[in-house]
Scaffold this active site. Structure first.
Site, short mmCIF file in Angstrom:
data_model
loop_
_atom_site.label_atom_id
_atom_site.label_comp_id
_atom_site.label_asym_id
_atom_site.label_seq_id
_atom_site.Cartn_x
_atom_site.Cartn_y
_atom_site.Cartn_z
N TYR A 39 -2.22 -0.69 10.74
CA TYR A 39 -2.46 -1.30 9.43
C TYR A 39 -1.24 -1.08 8.52
CZ TYR A 39 -3.85 -1.56 4.54
OH TYR A 39 -3.87 -1.84 3.19
N ARG A 67 -9.57 14.59 9.17
CA ARG A 67 -9.54 13.27 9.82
C ARG A 67 -8.11 13.01 10.31
NH1 ARG A 67 -11.29 8.23 6.09
NH2 ARG A 67 -9.34 8.83 5.05
N THR A 71 0.43 3.48 1.91
CA THR A 71 0.57 3.88 3.32
C THR A 71 1.89 3.42 3.92
OG1 THR A 71 -0.68 1.94 3.94
CG2 THR A 71 -1.85 4.00 4.04
N PHE A 87 -2.18 2.80 -4.71
CA PHE A 87 -2.65 4.10 -4.25
C PHE A 87 -4.15 3.94 -3.91
CE2 PHE A 87 0.90 6.95 -3.91
CZ PHE A 87 1.89 6.03 -4.21
N SER A 104 0.84 -1.20 0.00
CA SER A 104 0.00 0.00 0.00
C SER A 104 0.87 1.24 0.00
CB SER A 104 -0.85 -0.02 1.27
OG SER A 104 -1.47 1.22 1.47
N LYS A 135 1.89 -3.72 6.92
CA LYS A 135 2.37 -3.84 5.54
C LYS A 135 3.90 -3.65 5.47
CE LYS A 135 -1.59 -4.50 3.39
NZ LYS A 135 -1.93 -5.75 2.73
P1 NAD Z 1 -11.10 -6.86 1.01
O1 NAD Z 1 -11.34 -6.82 2.47
O2 NAD Z 1 -12.24 -6.64 0.10
O3 NAD Z 1 -10.40 -8.25 0.62
C1 NAD Z 1 -9.55 -8.94 1.50
C2 NAD Z 1 -10.00 -10.39 1.51
O4 NAD Z 1 -9.16 -11.14 2.38
C3 NAD Z 1 -11.44 -10.54 2.05
O5 NAD Z 1 -12.18 -11.34 1.15
C4 NAD Z 1 -11.26 -11.24 3.40
O6 NAD Z 1 -12.35 -12.07 3.70
C5 NAD Z 1 -9.96 -11.99 3.17
N1 NAD Z 1 -9.20 -12.27 4.39
C6 NAD Z 1 -8.83 -11.41 5.37
N2 NAD Z 1 -8.11 -12.05 6.30
C7 NAD Z 1 -8.02 -13.34 5.92
C8 NAD Z 1 -7.43 -14.49 6.48
N3 NAD Z 1 -6.77 -14.45 7.64
N4 NAD Z 1 -7.53 -15.65 5.82
C9 NAD Z 1 -8.20 -15.74 4.65
N5 NAD Z 1 -8.79 -14.68 4.07
C10 NAD Z 1 -8.71 -13.49 4.71
O7 NAD Z 1 -9.92 -5.81 0.69
P2 NAD Z 1 -9.37 -5.33 -0.71
O8 NAD Z 1 -9.72 -3.89 -0.84
O9 NAD Z 1 -9.72 -6.26 -1.78
O10 NAD Z 1 -7.81 -5.39 -0.40
C11 NAD Z 1 -7.02 -6.50 -0.77
C12 NAD Z 1 -5.61 -6.29 -0.29
O11 NAD Z 1 -5.10 -5.08 -0.82
C13 NAD Z 1 -5.49 -6.16 1.24
O12 NAD Z 1 -4.31 -6.81 1.64
C14 NAD Z 1 -5.36 -4.67 1.46
O13 NAD Z 1 -4.65 -4.37 2.62
C15 NAD Z 1 -4.60 -4.26 0.21
N6 NAD Z 1 -4.82 -2.85 -0.13
C16 NAD Z 1 -6.10 -2.42 -0.37
C17 NAD Z 1 -6.31 -1.08 -0.69
C18 NAD Z 1 -7.70 -0.57 -0.93
O14 NAD Z 1 -7.89 0.62 -1.02
N7 NAD Z 1 -8.71 -1.40 -1.12
C19 NAD Z 1 -5.22 -0.18 -0.76
C20 NAD Z 1 -3.94 -0.68 -0.52
C21 NAD Z 1 -3.74 -2.02 -0.22
C1 UD1 Z 2 -7.26 5.23 3.17
C2 UD1 Z 2 -6.36 4.71 4.26
C3 UD1 Z 2 -5.15 4.08 3.61
C4 UD1 Z 2 -5.57 2.99 2.65
C5 UD1 Z 2 -6.51 3.60 1.62
C6 UD1 Z 2 -7.04 2.57 0.70
C7 UD1 Z 2 -6.80 6.22 6.14
C8 UD1 Z 2 -6.23 7.30 7.01
N1 UD1 Z 2 -6.00 5.82 5.12
O1 UD1 Z 2 -6.54 6.17 2.43
O2 UD1 Z 2 -4.34 3.52 4.60
O3 UD1 Z 2 -4.45 2.43 1.99
O4 UD1 Z 2 -7.62 4.18 2.31
O5 UD1 Z 2 -7.77 3.18 -0.32
O6 UD1 Z 2 -7.89 5.72 6.37
N2 UD1 Z 2 -12.63 11.65 2.77
C9 UD1 Z 2 -13.65 12.53 3.07
N3 UD1 Z 2 -14.81 12.02 3.59
C10 UD1 Z 2 -15.00 10.68 3.80
C11 UD1 Z 2 -13.95 9.78 3.46
C12 UD1 Z 2 -12.78 10.31 2.96
O7 UD1 Z 2 -13.50 13.73 2.90
O8 UD1 Z 2 -16.08 10.29 4.29
C13 UD1 Z 2 -11.38 12.18 2.18
C14 UD1 Z 2 -10.13 11.88 2.98
O9 UD1 Z 2 -9.90 12.87 3.94
C15 UD1 Z 2 -9.08 11.85 1.87
C16 UD1 Z 2 -9.84 11.32 0.65
O10 UD1 Z 2 -11.22 11.56 0.93
O11 UD1 Z 2 -8.63 13.14 1.57
C17 UD1 Z 2 -9.65 9.83 0.41
O12 UD1 Z 2 -9.95 9.12 1.61
P1 UD1 Z 2 -10.01 7.52 1.64
O13 UD1 Z 2 -10.86 7.03 0.53
O14 UD1 Z 2 -10.40 7.13 3.03
O15 UD1 Z 2 -8.54 7.08 1.32
P2 UD1 Z 2 -7.16 7.50 2.03
O16 UD1 Z 2 -7.39 8.28 3.25
O17 UD1 Z 2 -6.27 8.07 1.01
#
Ligand code: NAD
Ligand code: UD1
Length: 350
Positions: free
Chosen positions: A151, A304, A129, A186, A127, A155
């Protein structure tokens, strides 16, 4: 003929389900392991319907070593795409032990099972992050790491473990080196353009796009825009939003790179997956209203905790080494996210 088989951990989740579609359509065999802690099996049925292919599914926890050992024994896996993990920043501050146990310990168990089965190729969901906050908002892969919440730290720890594992001398590794791609996402949004799979958050969404969708469809009253006093052109936070289908295409490119000469020497390589462009919260609201014709009620609210003013990728390394660039624009992301929301107002219903 099938290309090799990929084990997708977390394959029922938002990004994992899109990866399954892309992998199956690219001709890979796919096996899913997911404990459904944050997803529904219905997502996998939809993947089967979209692709017309069957998808073996093991409902298991990645911390369950015997279950993983059985999967590796039964299926002939060549690569693991590791999505399984918990991902809510706020929750991770409330439940740090749960996050470290699930994400870090879960990955350790998975790596042990892989080692025992002599499967040494992994594409890992990292991520943006993981980076220390940058003054410019732009992040290249060599920017210093240093997450600011449990979180993010889970990572960083996993990345460190993967770097250590892959650094072990090739000769000591039973012939083949570990080949690992760390993909630093991102802000993934959007959905498959057919509208059958998408993001289905539990309860009130934490992230911007699912929140906007639920306001637009009338499930939530109004969006709180967190902060309008950031040093950005309109005062609201800027992020690099990327279409989930572009994102998972980056994963296919990562597998191709792992199997090419580029990864011949093995090792662990990090890539940003982003568009390189930033949009503010108000850009998202305005573009959403333009694309969908729906009004998004909002109010300004305090910043936030933990949020940055600006975050966007430098995506040049992925372009150069993976031959990958994001192709879809913000209109596409919003059109596809809205299509999913309208077709599935209650998300997945099992
Ligand atoms: P998601 O929660 O939709 O998918 C994660 C999946 O993993 C879920 O289906 C959950 O049931 C499964 N899971 C969690 N813990 C488990 C375990 N111990 N054993 C088996 N299955 C398990 O999330 P996502 O948005 O699809 O994210 C997927 C990956 O990408 C995650 O590792 C997340 O941290 C990473 N990631 C997501 C974002 C985002 O914005 N969505 C951003 C950066 C990184
Ligand atoms: C968040 C997570 C980040 C994660 C990412 C996945 C936090 C602090 N960070 O990032 O670790 O990898 O999601 O996509 O939670 N916002 C609003 N109102 C809302 C929600 C969000 O104004 O109700 C704003 C936030 O302040 C930010 C932008 O929208 O400026 C995006 O927010 P969000 O979708 O939560 O993503 P990140 O904060 O970038």
């Amino acid at each position: 003929m099938n290309k090799h088989t990929v084990l997708v951990t977390g394959g029922a989740g938002f990004i994992g389900s899109h990866a399954c579609v892309e992998l199956l359509q690219a001709g890979y065999g796919v096996v899913v392991v997911d404990n459904l802690v944050n997803s529904k099996a219905e997502a996998l049925s939809r993947v089967e319907r979209i692709t017309g292919k069957t998808l073996p599914f093991y409902q298991a926890d990645i911390r369950d070593k015997p279950a993983l050992t059985e999967i590796f024994a039964k299926e002939s896996i060549a690569t693991v795409m590791h999505f399984a993990g918990l991902k809510a920043v706020g929750e991770s501050c409330e439940q740090p032990l749960n996050y470290y146990h699930n994400n870090v310990y879960g990955t350790l168990v998975l790596l042990e099972a892989m080692r025992d089965a002599n499967v040494k190729q992994m594409v890992f969901s990292s991520s943006a992050t993981v980076y220390q906050p940058s003054a410019t908002g732009e992040y290249s892969e060599d920017f210093p790491l240093g997450a600011i919440n449990p979180y993010g730290r889970s990572k960083v720890i996993i990345e460190d473990i993967l770097r250590d594992v892959s650094a072990v001398d090739k000769i000591k590794q039973n012939g083949a080196p570990w080949k690992i791609a760390l993909l630093r996402y991102f802000n993934p949004i959007g959905a498959h353009e057919c509208g059958m799979i998408g993001e289905d958050p539990n309860g009130i969404p934490n992230n911007l796009m699912p929140y906007v969708l639920q306001v637009a469809i009338g499930k939530l009253r109004q969006l709180s825009v967190f902060g309008n006093d950031y040093p950005t052109p309109d005062g609201t936070g800027i992020r690099d939003y990327i279409h989930v289908v572009d994102l998972v295409k980056g994963h296919i490119k990562a597998i191709e790179a792992i199997e090419s000469d580029k990864f011949k020497a093995g090792g662990c390589h990090a890539y940003n997956l982003g568009t390189g462009k930033g949009y503010s919260v108000l850009d998202i609201v305005n573009t959403f209203e333009k694309v969908t014709g729906r009004k998004v009620n909002y109010q300004f609210a305090p910043r936030r905790t933990g949020d940055l003013a600006e975050s966007f990728a430098n995506p040049e390394r992925a372009a150069r080494e993976l031959d990958w660039v994001a192709e879809k624009n913000l209109d596409d992301m919003i059109t596809d996210a809205w299509n999913w929301q309208v077709k599935n107002p209650q998300g997945y219903v099992d």
